[in-house]
Design an enzyme around this catalytic site. Structure first.
Site, PDB file in Angstrom:
ATOM      1  N   ASP A 265     -28.482 -20.074 -16.173  1.00  0.00           N
ATOM      2  CA  ASP A 265     -28.244 -21.519 -16.103  1.00  0.00           C
ATOM      3  C   ASP A 265     -28.222 -22.054 -14.683  1.00  0.00           C
ATOM      4  O   ASP A 265     -27.163 -22.291 -14.096  1.00  0.00           O
ATOM      5  CB  ASP A 265     -26.948 -21.853 -16.829  1.00  0.00           C
ATOM      6  CG  ASP A 265     -27.052 -21.527 -18.308  1.00  0.00           C
ATOM      7  OD1 ASP A 265     -28.179 -21.288 -18.783  1.00  0.00           O
ATOM      8  OD2 ASP A 265     -26.018 -21.519 -18.992  1.00  0.00           O
TER       9      ASP A 265
ATOM     10  N   ASP B 178     -29.419 -13.965 -25.346  1.00  0.00           N
ATOM     11  CA  ASP B 178     -28.582 -14.791 -24.472  1.00  0.00           C
ATOM     12  C   ASP B 178     -27.120 -14.377 -24.698  1.00  0.00           C
ATOM     13  O   ASP B 178     -26.824 -13.619 -25.620  1.00  0.00           O
ATOM     14  CB  ASP B 178     -28.814 -16.260 -24.860  1.00  0.00           C
ATOM     15  CG  ASP B 178     -28.087 -17.240 -23.957  1.00  0.00           C
ATOM     16  OD1 ASP B 178     -27.813 -16.897 -22.788  1.00  0.00           O
ATOM     17  OD2 ASP B 178     -27.792 -18.369 -24.430  1.00  0.00           O
TER      18      ASP B 178
ATOM     19  N   GLU C  86     -23.416 -11.008 -21.840  1.00  0.00           N
ATOM     20  CA  GLU C  86     -22.654 -10.392 -20.721  1.00  0.00           C
ATOM     21  C   GLU C  86     -21.582  -9.432 -21.228  1.00  0.00           C
ATOM     22  O   GLU C  86     -21.326  -8.452 -20.508  1.00  0.00           O
ATOM     23  CB  GLU C  86     -22.037 -11.515 -19.867  1.00  0.00           C
ATOM     24  CG  GLU C  86     -23.068 -12.325 -19.104  1.00  0.00           C
ATOM     25  CD  GLU C  86     -23.946 -13.211 -19.995  1.00  0.00           C
ATOM     26  OE1 GLU C  86     -23.416 -13.692 -21.014  1.00  0.00           O
ATOM     27  OE2 GLU C  86     -25.132 -13.402 -19.684  1.00  0.00           O
TER      28      GLU C  86
HETATM   29  O1  MIG Z   1     -23.463 -21.444 -23.766  1.00  0.00           O
HETATM   30  O2  MIG Z   1     -28.207 -21.319 -26.265  1.00  0.00           O
HETATM   31  O3  MIG Z   1     -28.520 -19.629 -20.578  1.00  0.00           O
HETATM   32  O4  MIG Z   1     -30.668 -21.015 -21.689  1.00  0.00           O
HETATM   33  O5  MIG Z   1     -30.068 -22.923 -23.664  1.00  0.00           O
HETATM   34  C1  MIG Z   1     -24.792 -21.771 -23.487  1.00  0.00           C
HETATM   35  C2  MIG Z   1     -27.844 -22.373 -25.447  1.00  0.00           C
HETATM   36  C3  MIG Z   1     -25.709 -20.874 -24.250  1.00  0.00           C
HETATM   37  C4  MIG Z   1     -27.102 -20.415 -22.319  1.00  0.00           C
HETATM   38  C5  MIG Z   1     -28.502 -20.089 -21.908  1.00  0.00           C
HETATM   39  C6  MIG Z   1     -29.356 -21.307 -22.081  1.00  0.00           C
HETATM   40  C7  MIG Z   1     -29.322 -21.744 -23.526  1.00  0.00           C
HETATM   41  C8  MIG Z   1     -27.890 -22.008 -23.966  1.00  0.00           C
HETATM   42  N1  MIG Z   1     -27.052 -20.826 -23.723  1.00  0.00           N
END
Ligand code: MIG
Length: 780
Positions: free
Chosen positions: A508, A430, A433
């Site tokens: 998200d 996650d 980017e």
């Molecule tokens: O700033 O890890 O898309 O699935 O639950 C949020 C916490 C960070 C974004 C992910 C989401 C996840 C969340 N993350």
């Protein structure tokens, strides 16, 4: 309308037009001489530019241009899986005005002055795609987004004539419609929580699109990782153009005419998706965040107690010790190995999230192995002046790894032993980017220098490939740590080629109908961009959903490769039972159906691996000649045989369904339809309209609560005869878990139904499934 009025109108109507006007750019050319080599020609231009046209295959051509200087000797791309291609048959013909290269399939006609390239069908000579103006460049840095360092490079662009009836598909993950005609997009991997239909860019960059006109398709892959732009006739009805704020004009042209053939070639070039473990097709449950261990057990117990199938549970960021990747919080998860063992006995695997940010210890005396080693080995990203780049993410001030360094990737991959040693089955990437709370635009990272194959390039080039290389490090690490198991990786951000290492989900989303409506065009577009293993948080991520939305969301995702319910930390709970028995019973019905369909889904997934043709398809992929399918955003097909038309609005229990030509069976009632028309069908909350193509055989297994619960015995072949009374399929089987399928350890069994009898024969492979019975059910 004069220009000012037009501008005011555009601003007032909320239409966001690009600031970029490529018509003012300097044009390449004209051609003064050419040099032929084995597989390519080099065009030398009067402005000292060079263009190299390379024949990779009869249906795959690369165009590379360097403006005002020779094409550099460096020629490396992180996206490309295959660089060596056997020389196909081709020839060259020169006249004073034109240079023509011909393969068995494509004719490339280059006009010398002005320098214009046109692709034609070699047999019919009809034009497939042609330059609207010469490739161009921005010598004065006018078009570069102001945030960029002009030293980094200049804007490069290619512009194609827009067909009067040309449709555009692909371009990876865009919060947009299936047909991208008259739209424009930017690629710059961005963390965009709660994105909606017009949000752009979002997480991924797949600069590949397919053009379709009069049933004939070509593809273009603009392999340039800088911030890039695609305009499919939005700013002008004359042209479809693409460009980037640096790097080379470097694109691959694919000729079909079939889209399936283009997708196969795209997979040959950028990599075929390896098969994930079969359990990855199982149902998955997540939450930001389940902790402590007892709560994870409770969730799994609840699934089992309620007879709801489940294969995977995800641990979000709170499993870690203060968000330190490669650690477990000692109080919340004192014994992760015991937990994975216990859940394993219930048939459930655990996937943990791993973010790129490595916490900088706030206390100088604190030892944190990932940070200490990364610093000592000099694997962290640094600014041009040598300072560490310090993003602020969940753990606070952190460091990012330079994944372009092979040694850094190796080290990062090996760090995953803490997960594999504790029985963790897969890794969820996650924030890659990469997201930075200090600044989400990337501006604060522009002077970060990456090793990049020795080229020492900056963020402008490397942002969009960060996730690709992090996923690669993860995948290769899991392969080394568990060579007898297929790696399972999930990612949010990506660049072209990501399918070699990772599956993906669409980030998200919102728990709204609008967000649900994006599922189908996003999944199908990703499939048309080389990413077959896709899914979205079932029920939506942000905001408060309800039972109806959750049910309708499952009625899309129960057939998506990645089927995972997930919810934001402060959202209302969203597990299948949270809105009461009425909804839970319907969700159970669809989850059970998914598991009985696993032989069919897995067969179709293997096709995606082998051929590059995705399992979750827009109708136009199967019915390329039927223009009624070109803009269908609310129906999809699984493989060639199953058509699904979900309800995507509240309080709706009937809908129109388009059935392409041919015979169709209503999946629920076996009622027969003749396609080529629109029908209206009932769709109460417990029913998603589904149709099976006449002539298909759908293999199904027994209902399961998880993959491997019991042998897939019997396998039932559901036969849907066509008008001639025939039907056929080829079932794919393997061990579902090891990489042995790569060396032939699989089995393909062909079923043919004709004159009331079924013939079965093994057509390929060495895999020996445990003995199982075949049942045949002929639908009438
Ligand atoms: O700033 O890890 O898309 O699935 O639950 C949020 C916490 C960070 C974004 C992910 C989401 C996840 C969340 N993350």
């Amino acid at each position: 309308m004069n220009r000012l009025l037009a501008l005011i109108w555009i601003l007032a109507s909320g239409v966001t037009a690009f600031a970029q006007d490529i018509t003012s750019l300097e044009k390449i050319g004209p051609v003064t001489s050419i040099v032929k080599s084995d597989q390519s020609i080099t065009l030398n231009c009067r402005d000292n530019s060079q263009v190299v046209i390379t024949i990779y295959a009869p249906d795959l051509i690369r165009v590379r241009a360097s403006f005002t200087k020779p094409v550099p000797s460096t020629n490396h791309s992180w996206a490309i899986a295959r660089v060596a291609w056997p020389k196909p048959r081709w020839n060259l013909n020169e006249t004073p005005d034109f240079i023509t290269l011909t393969t068995d399939e494509i004719e490339i006609v280059v006009r010398r002055s002005p320098l214009l390239i046109e692709f034609r069908d070699a047999r019919t000579h009809s034009v497939l795609n042609s330059d609207e103006r010469p490739m161009s460049y921005d010598a004065q840095g006018r078009l570069n987004n102001i945030m960029f360092d002009p030293k980094v490079g200049m804007f490069v662009a290619a512009s194609k004539k827009l067909g009067f009836d040309e449709h555009f598909y692909g371009l990876g993950e865009k919060a947009s419609h299936l047909d991208k005609r008259r739209s424009s997009f930017v690629n710059w991997n961005s963390d965009t929580p709660g994105y909606t239909e017009r949000t752009d860019p979002i997480y991924q960059t797949i600069p590949f699109y397919i053009g379709l006109q009069r049933g004939i398709a070509y593809g273009i892959f603009f392999d340039n990782s800088y911030r890039s732009y695609f305009d499919f006739g939005k700013s002008s009805q004359q042209r479809a153009w693409f460009g980037a704020e640096g790097g080379e004009m470097n694109y691959y042209f694919f000729y079909g005419p079939s889209i399936k053939k283009i997708l196969g070639r795209y997979a040959d070039l950028t990599g075929h998706m390896p098969l994930p473990p079969l359990w990855a097709l199982g149902n998955q449950q997540s939450r930001w965040s389940y902790y402590p261990d007892k709560m994870v057990e409770e969730v799994v117990n609840e699934y089992r107690r309620r007879d709801l199938p489940l294969d995977v549970v995800h641990l979000d960021i709170d499993y870690m010790h203060g968000y330190r990747v490669f650690t477990f919080d000692k109080e919340r998860f004192p014994d992760p190995k015991a937990l994975t063992k216990k859940l394993g006995r219930q048939g459930v695997k655990v996937v943990t999230i791993v973010d790129p940010g490595v916490k900088q210890p706030s206390d100088k005396n604190e030892r944190y192995h990932a940070y200490d080693q990364g610093l000592e080995k000099n694997f962290f990203q640094r600014r041009r002046n040598g300072d560490l780049f310090v993003p602020r993410v969940w753990p606070g001030e952190s460091a990012f790894v330079d994944y372009t360094m092979p040694e850094a990737r190796q080290w990062w991959g090996d760090l995953h032993s803490i997960y594999t040693d504790n029985g963790i089955a897969g890794i969820w990437n996650d924030m890659n980017e990469p997201s930075d709370f200090v600044d989400q635009t990337g501006k604060n990272q522009l002077d970060v220098v990456s090793f990049d194959n020795g080229e020492k390039t900056t963020h402008a080039k490397n942002r969009n490939i960060f996730a690709l290389l992090m996923a690669r490090a993860t995948y290769e690490g899991l392969e080394r740590l568990r060579p007898d198991r297929r790696p399972y990786v999930i990612t949010r951000a990506a660049y072209a080629g990501i399918q070699r290492y990772s599956t993906m989900w669409t980030g998200d989303t919102n728990s709204t109908w609008e967000s649900l409506q994006l599922n189908i065009p996003m999944f199908t577009s990703l499939g048309l961009s080389g990413e077959p293993f896709v899914g979205s948080d079932v029920g939506g991520f942000i905001g408060r959903g309800n039972g109806e939305l959750l049910v309708r969301s499952y009625q899309v995702s129960f057939l998506a490769p990645f089927c995972r319910n997930h919810k934001v930390i402060d959202g209302y709970d969203q597990e299948p039972w949270r809105f009461g028995k009425y909804y839970e019973d319907i969700i159970r019905k669809y989850l059970k159906l998914r598991y009985t369909l696993l032989p069919f889904l897995y067969t179709t997934l293997e096709e995606a691996h082998r051929t590059g043709v995705p399992l979750f398809r827009p109708l136009m992929l199967n019915y390329q000649d039927d223009d009624s399918t070109y803009n269908l955003d609310d129906q999809f097909m699984i493989g060639d045989d199953l058509l699904v038309a979900p309800i995507l609005k509240t309080d709706v229990t009937r809908r129109l369904v388009y059935l392409p030509a041919g015979g169709w069976y209503d999946y629920w009632t076996n009622k027969k339809y003749t396609g080529g028309t629109m029908i209206s069908v009932e769709a109460p909350l417990d029913t998603v309209p589904m149709f099976v193509r006449a002539g298909a055989i759908i293999p199904t297994g027994p209902p399961l609560n998880y993959v491997g619960e019991k042998p897939v015995d019997p396998i039932t072949f559901n036969i849907y005869p066509d008008d001639a009374g025939t039907a056929s399929t080829i079932l794919y089987e393997d061990d579902g878990i090891s990489p042995a399928y790569k060396s032939g350890n699989f089995r393909r069994t062909k079923m043919e139904f004709r004159r009331g009898k079924t013939e079965t024969k093994t057509v390929e492979g060495t895999y020996n499934p445990s003995p199982r019975k075949f049942n045949f059910v002929v639908k009438k």
